[in-house]
Each structure stands twice: as structure tokens, then as C-alpha cells.
Design an enzyme around this catalytic site. Structure first.
Site, PDB file in Angstrom:
ATOM      1  CE1 TYR A 188      -9.191  -3.471   1.379  1.00  0.00           C
ATOM      2  CE2 TYR A 188      -8.554  -1.294   0.632  1.00  0.00           C
ATOM      3  CZ  TYR A 188      -8.237  -2.499   1.232  1.00  0.00           C
ATOM      4  OH  TYR A 188      -6.958  -2.722   1.681  1.00  0.00           O
ATOM      5  CG  PHE A 201     -12.980   1.904   8.272  1.00  0.00           C
ATOM      6  CD1 PHE A 201     -12.516   1.189   7.182  1.00  0.00           C
ATOM      7  CD2 PHE A 201     -13.633   1.206   9.295  1.00  0.00           C
ATOM      8  CE1 PHE A 201     -12.697  -0.180   7.078  1.00  0.00           C
ATOM      9  CE2 PHE A 201     -13.828  -0.180   9.200  1.00  0.00           C
ATOM     10  CZ  PHE A 201     -13.348  -0.870   8.087  1.00  0.00           C
ATOM     11  CG  HIS A 247      -4.915  -6.500   0.036  1.00  0.00           C
ATOM     12  ND1 HIS A 247      -6.089  -6.610   0.747  1.00  0.00           N
ATOM     13  CD2 HIS A 247      -5.000  -7.413  -0.976  1.00  0.00           C
ATOM     14  CE1 HIS A 247      -6.850  -7.536   0.179  1.00  0.00           C
ATOM     15  NE2 HIS A 247      -6.221  -8.040  -0.866  1.00  0.00           N
ATOM     16  CG  ASN A 300      -3.312  -2.704   7.298  1.00  0.00           C
ATOM     17  OD1 ASN A 300      -3.290  -2.211   6.180  1.00  0.00           O
ATOM     18  ND2 ASN A 300      -4.324  -3.418   7.744  1.00  0.00           N
ATOM     19  CB  THR A 303      -7.136  -6.407  10.135  1.00  0.00           C
ATOM     20  OG1 THR A 303      -7.444  -7.622   9.440  1.00  0.00           O
ATOM     21  CG2 THR A 303      -7.632  -5.215   9.353  1.00  0.00           C
ATOM     22  CD  GLU A 314      -8.633  -9.570  -2.668  1.00  0.00           C
ATOM     23  OE1 GLU A 314      -7.471 -10.029  -2.573  1.00  0.00           O
ATOM     24  OE2 GLU A 314      -9.342  -9.309  -1.671  1.00  0.00           O
ATOM     25  NE  ARG A 353      -2.135  -6.071   7.159  1.00  0.00           N
ATOM     26  CZ  ARG A 353      -3.306  -6.598   6.844  1.00  0.00           C
ATOM     27  NH1 ARG A 353      -3.899  -7.437   7.682  1.00  0.00           N
ATOM     28  NH2 ARG A 353      -3.900  -6.302   5.705  1.00  0.00           N
ATOM     29  NE  ARG A 392      -5.460 -12.429   5.903  1.00  0.00           N
ATOM     30  CZ  ARG A 392      -6.214 -11.334   5.939  1.00  0.00           C
ATOM     31  NH1 ARG A 392      -6.221 -10.471   4.922  1.00  0.00           N
ATOM     32  NH2 ARG A 392      -6.951 -11.059   6.982  1.00  0.00           N
ATOM     33  CE  LYS A 406      -3.823  -2.253   2.577  1.00  0.00           C
ATOM     34  NZ  LYS A 406      -4.680  -2.146   3.793  1.00  0.00           N
TER      35      LYS A 406
HETATM   36  P1  IDP Z   1      -7.522  -7.249   5.894  1.00  0.00           P
HETATM   37  O1  IDP Z   1      -6.764  -6.180   5.126  1.00  0.00           O
HETATM   38  O2  IDP Z   1      -6.724  -7.785   7.035  1.00  0.00           O
HETATM   39  O3  IDP Z   1      -8.058  -8.327   4.986  1.00  0.00           O
HETATM   40  P2  IDP Z   1     -10.203  -6.125   5.955  1.00  0.00           P
HETATM   41  O4  IDP Z   1     -11.237  -6.372   6.977  1.00  0.00           O
HETATM   42  O5  IDP Z   1     -10.391  -6.732   4.588  1.00  0.00           O
HETATM   43  O6  IDP Z   1      -8.777  -6.535   6.572  1.00  0.00           O
HETATM   44  O7  IDP Z   1     -10.079  -4.537   5.813  1.00  0.00           O
HETATM   45  C1  IDP Z   1      -9.410  -3.916   4.738  1.00  0.00           C
HETATM   46  C2  IDP Z   1      -8.598  -2.754   5.247  1.00  0.00           C
HETATM   47  O8  IDP Z   1      -9.460  -1.775   5.862  1.00  0.00           O
HETATM   48  C3  IDP Z   1      -7.597  -3.107   6.357  1.00  0.00           C
HETATM   49  O9  IDP Z   1      -6.384  -3.627   5.843  1.00  0.00           O
HETATM   50  C4  IDP Z   1      -7.429  -1.781   7.059  1.00  0.00           C
HETATM   51  O10 IDP Z   1      -6.550  -0.913   6.316  1.00  0.00           O
HETATM   52  C5  IDP Z   1      -8.846  -1.205   7.004  1.00  0.00           C
HETATM   53  N1  IDP Z   1      -9.662  -1.576   8.181  1.00  0.00           N
HETATM   54  C6  IDP Z   1     -10.312  -2.742   8.382  1.00  0.00           C
HETATM   55  N2  IDP Z   1     -11.004  -2.744   9.542  1.00  0.00           N
HETATM   56  C7  IDP Z   1     -10.772  -1.545  10.096  1.00  0.00           C
HETATM   57  C8  IDP Z   1     -11.230  -0.947  11.333  1.00  0.00           C
HETATM   58  O11 IDP Z   1     -11.980  -1.529  12.139  1.00  0.00           O
HETATM   59  N3  IDP Z   1     -10.786   0.311  11.602  1.00  0.00           N
HETATM   60  C9  IDP Z   1      -9.959   0.988  10.732  1.00  0.00           C
HETATM   61  N4  IDP Z   1      -9.519   0.470   9.571  1.00  0.00           N
HETATM   62  C10 IDP Z   1      -9.912  -0.791   9.244  1.00  0.00           C
HETATM   63 MG    MG Z   2      -9.528  -8.285   3.466  1.00  0.00          MG
END
Ligand code: IDP
Ligand code: MG
Length: 168
Positions: free
Chosen positions: A50, A58, A125, A122, A97, A136, A108, A91, A10
Site C-alpha cells: 500500500y 487511515f 484486494h 472491503n 472501494t 503487486e 464489496r 475490479r 483480506k
Molecule cells: P482499492 O482497494 O479499491 O484499489 P485503494 O485506493 O487502492 O482502493 O485503497 C486501498 C485500501 O485502503 C482500500 O481497499 C480500503 O481498504 C482502504 N481505503 C481506501 N480509501 C479509503 C478511505 O477513503 N477511507 C478508508 N479506507 C480507505
Molecule cells: Mg488499489
């Protein structure tokens, strides 16, 4: 079982010069890189990537994050890694996350942070299931960009397609 997974470095990862470090860590998995490119992310691409998070508070900031608006670096590095248990391996290496909950030695955990707005910044992805990976990878890559036939493709003849070629 061999799998493929989409990885994005990212904009925060790029702006902090973490590309080399992240690639080194990923190489520990012994997976194969079968596609890689730099991508300027349109709003449409970010929103499609997304789309499952649409409606989250967010979401608008997340889209700006992926587009590079928050880091003044409008690009991401997109890669497809392939090999045994690719999804789980990547992962695990990426970490949770929420960077605060991620194992400290994970990518991360090492480099992520929570913005004052609450957004998880973070660094990386990684696809979270085979179905997500397929959606994706097909969103970010064309069949010709990938060196292995991971999903069935077909040839089509297209006329009057505008594309950029070298001028000289
Ligand atoms: P992942 O990236 O670990 O698969 P996802 O739930 O798919 O997690 O969320 C995508 C992205 O959205 C995350 O990598 C993070 O940047 C952001 N994100 C997800 N959940 C939250 C949250 O609860 N608060 C703030 N940002 C979040
Ligand atoms: Mg995800």
C-alpha cells in the site's frame, strides 16, 4: 488482451468464512488461477503493498488491517488470476472501494462495511492497472510460484540461503 491480476482475500474475508463464496463469484469470470497461497503478512510487505497510500490518515490502520491485527487472523489468501481483461473483470466483480458505494451484488457491496474509525473493510484486494498488477504480483509471488511465464524471469544460483525443510 490477456492480463494477470493480483487478488487478496483480506483477513475480514477469511474470518467471515467468505473464501468459498468469493472463489465461486470469481469463477464466473472464467479466468484461470495461475498462483495461490496463504501468506502471513509482515509490516514491511503490507507497507510496500500500500505504499501509494502512505500519508493518508487511515494508512496505519490499513496496515494493521492487512496484517490481520483488526480481526485476530494474521493471514491473507493471495492469488493470481489470468485471462482476457482480467483486471477490469475482477475490479467489476469486487465493486467500488467504499462498500457503501459499491454495487450491492458486488463482493464489496455484499460483504464490505465501514468501520467506526472510517476504514473501508472491503474483503478483497484487486489490482487496478497492468502496472500495479506487475508490481503487486512480483511483491507477493516468486516466479516458481506461478504456473505461467507472465513476466520474464531468470535463474540464479544462491549459496547459504536459509530455508525451512521438512524435519522427517
Ligand atoms: P482499492 O482497494 O479499491 O484499489 P485503494 O485506493 O487502492 O482502493 O485503497 C486501498 C485500501 O485502503 C482500500 O481497499 C480500503 O481498504 C482502504 N481505503 C481506501 N480509501 C479509503 C478511505 O477513503 N477511507 C478508508 N479506507 C480507505
Ligand atoms: Mg488499489
Amino acid at each position: 488482451m490477456n492480463q494477470q491480476t493480483l487478488i487478496l482475500i483480506k483477513p475480514d474475508g477469511l474470518v467471515r468464512s467468505l473464501t468459498g463464496n468469493i472463489l465461486t463469484r470469481l469463477s464466473e469470470t472464467k479466468l484461470e488461477i495461475i498462483g495461490a497461497k496463504m501468506v502471513r503478512v509482515s509490516k514491511g510487505l503490507a507497507e510496500e503493498h500500500y505504499r501509494d497510500l502512505k500519508g493518508q490518515p487511515f494508512f496505519p490502520e490499513l496496515i494493521r488491517y492487512l496484517q490481520g491485527d483488526l480481526h485476530k487472523r494474521p493471514k491473507v489468501m493471495a492469488m493470481v488470476y489470468w485471462g482476457p481483461d482480467a483486471i477490469t473483470k475482477v475490479r467489476e466483480l469486487a465493486g467500488a472501494t467504499n462498500p457503501e458505494e459499491a454495487v450491492p451484488t458486488s463482493i464489496r457491496g455484499s460483504f464490505g462495511r465501514i468501520r467506526t474509525t472510517g476504514l473501508f473493510e472491503n474483503v478483497i484486494h484487486a489490482s487496478s492497472s497492468p502496472a500495479d498488477a506487475e508490481r503487486e504480483i512480483k511483491l507477493w509471488f516468486n516466479p516458481d510460484d506461478i504456473l505461467t511465464e507472465i513476466y520474464p524471469s531468470k535463474e540464479v544460483v544462491e549459496r547459504e540461503i536459509k530455508r525451512r525443510v521438512w524435519a522427517g
